[in-house]
Design a protein around this motif. Structure first.
Motif, PDB file in Angstrom:
ATOM      1  N   TRP A 202      -4.191  -4.800  -8.788  1.00 35.51           N
ATOM      2  CA  TRP A 202      -4.038  -3.502  -8.146  1.00 35.51           C
ATOM      3  C   TRP A 202      -5.299  -2.661  -8.272  1.00 35.51           C
ATOM      4  N   VAL A 203      -5.391  -1.632  -7.433  1.00 33.82           N
ATOM      5  CA  VAL A 203      -6.439  -0.624  -7.500  1.00 33.82           C
ATOM      6  C   VAL A 203      -5.818   0.681  -6.996  1.00 33.82           C
ATOM      7  N   ALA A 204      -6.252   1.807  -7.561  1.00 29.21           N
ATOM      8  CA  ALA A 204      -5.585   3.076  -7.246  1.00 29.21           C
ATOM      9  C   ALA A 204      -6.588   4.214  -7.108  1.00 29.21           C
ATOM     10  N   LEU A 205      -6.208   5.167  -6.293  1.00 28.13           N
ATOM     11  CA  LEU A 205      -6.878   6.462  -6.194  1.00 28.13           C
ATOM     12  C   LEU A 205      -5.960   7.488  -6.843  1.00 28.13           C
TER      13      LEU A 205
ATOM     14  N   VAL B 262     -10.490  -2.242  -0.215  1.00 27.96           N
ATOM     15  CA  VAL B 262     -10.485  -3.504  -0.950  1.00 27.96           C
ATOM     16  C   VAL B 262     -10.866  -4.622   0.010  1.00 27.96           C
TER      17      VAL B 262
ATOM     18  N   SER C 276      -7.867  -0.874   3.864  1.00 26.72           N
ATOM     19  CA  SER C 276      -8.127   0.472   3.371  1.00 26.72           C
ATOM     20  C   SER C 276      -6.853   1.292   3.472  1.00 26.72           C
TER      21      SER C 276
ATOM     22  N   CYS D 215       0.858  -1.185   0.000  1.00 26.45           N
ATOM     23  CA  CYS D 215       0.000   0.000   0.000  1.00 26.45           C
ATOM     24  C   CYS D 215       0.892   1.232   0.000  1.00 26.45           C
TER      25      CYS D 215
ATOM     26  N   GLN E 276       1.195   5.403  -0.359  1.00 22.60           N
ATOM     27  CA  GLN E 276       0.466   6.660  -0.249  1.00 22.60           C
ATOM     28  C   GLN E 276       1.287   7.795  -0.869  1.00 22.60           C
TER      29      GLN E 276
ATOM     30  N   VAL F 136     -14.249  -3.602  -4.355  1.00 26.61           N
ATOM     31  CA  VAL F 136     -13.370  -2.425  -4.355  1.00 26.61           C
ATOM     32  C   VAL F 136     -14.224  -1.168  -4.230  1.00 26.61           C
TER      33      VAL F 136
ATOM     34  N   SER G 230      -9.375   7.684   0.093  1.00 24.27           N
ATOM     35  CA  SER G 230      -9.011   6.327   0.492  1.00 24.27           C
ATOM     36  C   SER G 230      -9.397   5.320  -0.572  1.00 24.27           C
ATOM     37  N   VAL G 231      -8.786   4.144  -0.464  1.00 25.14           N
ATOM     38  CA  VAL G 231      -9.101   2.996  -1.315  1.00 25.14           C
ATOM     39  C   VAL G 231      -9.437   1.833  -0.396  1.00 25.14           C
TER      40      VAL G 231
ATOM     41  N   VAL H 157     -13.417   3.064  -4.183  1.00 26.53           N
ATOM     42  CA  VAL H 157     -12.463   4.165  -4.251  1.00 26.53           C
ATOM     43  C   VAL H 157     -13.178   5.450  -3.858  1.00 26.53           C
TER      44      VAL H 157
END
Length: 401
Positions: free
Chosen positions: A60-63, A95, A109, A35, A37, A86, A92-93, A88
């Motif tokens: 993956w997942v992104a903000l 999952v 998170s 994770c 930031q 997921v 915050s993200v 977003v």
């Protein structure tokens, strides 16, 4: 189950050379979940994400960052966990995952708070789930701070945190949290590692739950009486204790068994029978089998609570009040406080378990090793002695008047 997670405020990843450094560090740390930031990245694609983490099984997942600020990226190894959901948000993200090996469902998170005070209210509205008492802030090893200004007289603060729920800590015992060396950021990476406490050979400990087993005391008496040794009383006593310990260990392995494993097997039997009842119904024999399994599970739960109460050393709390979860948490807390992750000797730091053990042994060998070449002896000295009458008076039988 072992699990390694990295949380790190990287302070921007637009520089390809910086991404290369981060990629090499992540490969070295061999983590399962990452994770990051303050990535300061927007519109991420798989090629860009792969330049940050080279795991071939990565998802993956992104903000996206807001102009040149913020941004959160969560990456994970699909061989360890699979994505379920997921979400977003603005800051915050979220999952939700399911463990591939154990089927445990949990969520993570990644949050990056804005510097603009006017947005703090919106941030807390979004992360309202972080309420007081719901999460634990685990002890931080290797340091007290997660950020440093890096100046000659640095300002330091612990502004980065990894919080875990009570249920998550219960599922992943032996959890440790420590900082890693910082290279390309003024924030230290935080490592969360489950199963990271190295354990040596466990000493023999008498389990109080054995006393709840029918016939155990009679067994101990028969084992004690069947062993015979010759020698001084202290020698005979020590040898019989050692032989008794071996008998108890053998009985525990061959007959008593692992309480947790037996409970899991019986719960599986109950699950099958309950499912069959809803479709075809149960015969009289199967109903009796289910009642017997329920009775055994209840007994095993009682034994489990006794064991965890003993390990937690919280003897002031009464057994039988369904405090197993509390005892489990206290035992894990004691284990975490007693964990020795590294040792510094003469300015050198040892992290390998075998090296730490060798240094501890060497320390006590040196501590108790005699270095004096001469010591006084008592041979040839005359001491005052008591008379025969006085000795008899000291050894006389004591009676009440």
């Amino acid at each position: 189950m072992k699990l390694k997670m990295i949380s790190w405020n990287v302070r921007g990843l637009n520089d390809p050379q910086k991404r290369l450094v981060v990629r090499n560090l992540l490969r070295k740390w061999k983590c399962d979940i990452v994770c990051l930031q303050e990535t300061k990245l927007a519109g991420l694609d798989r090629q860009l994400v792969c330049s940050i983490w080279g795991c071939p099984y990565m998802d993956w997942v992104a903000l996206d960052a807001n102009q040149i600020a913020g941004g959160v990226l969560i990456m994970w190894d699909r061989r360890i966990i699979e994505k379920l959901e997921v979400l977003v948000g603005l800051f915050s993200v979220f999952v939700q995952w399911k463990g591939v090996a154990d089927g445990f469902i949990w969520a993570c998170s990644g949050v990056y708070g804005p510097n603009d005070n006017r947005l703090r209210g919106a941030l807390w509205d979004e992360v309202v789930f972080i309420s007081f008492g719901m999460f634990l802030d685990l002890p931080l090893e290797r340091g007290r701070y997660t950020w440093s200004s890096g100046t000659d007289q640095p300002f330091m603060s612990r502004i980065d945190r990894a919080l875990v729920s009570h249920e998550w800590e219960h599922h992943f015992p032996d959890m440790i949290q420590r900082i890693l060396p910082r290279t390309v950021s003024d924030h230290f990476p935080i490592l969360l590692e489950a199963g990271g406490m190295a354990r040596g050979k466990s000493p023999f400990r008498f389990e109080n739950m054995w006393l709840k087993t029918d016939g155990f005391v009679d067994r101990v008496e028969s084992w004690w009486n069947r062993h015979s040794f010759s020698g001084t009383p202290s020698y005979v006593f020590a040898k019989k204790l050692k032989a008794l310990k071996d008998d108890i260990i053998q009985w525990n392995c061959q007959e008593f068994g692992n309480v947790g494993r037996r409970k899991k097997e019986l719960l599986g039997v109950l699950e099958v029978l309950d499912a069959k009842e809803g479709v075809l119904g149960l015969t009289k024999t199967e109903k009796e089998e289910r009642n017997e399994a329920r009775s055994q599970v209840e007994h095993l739960l009682s034994l489990e609570e006794i064991s965890w109460r003993q390990k937690s050393r919280m003897l002031c709390i009464k057994e039988g009040d369904n405090n197993t979860k509390f005892f489990h948490k206290m035992a894990n807390s004691h284990r975490g406080l007693n964990h020795l992750s590294f040792l510094e000797v003469d300015g050198m730091i040892y992290e390998d378990g075998a090296e730490v053990a060798a240094q501890v042994v060497q320390f006590y060998k040196t501590l108790y090793q005699e270095s004096e070449e001469w010591r006084p002896f008592v041979e040839g000295l005359e001491f005052d002695q008591i008379e025969e009458l006085e000795r008899g008076w000291l050894e006389r039988e004591v009676r009440e008047r």
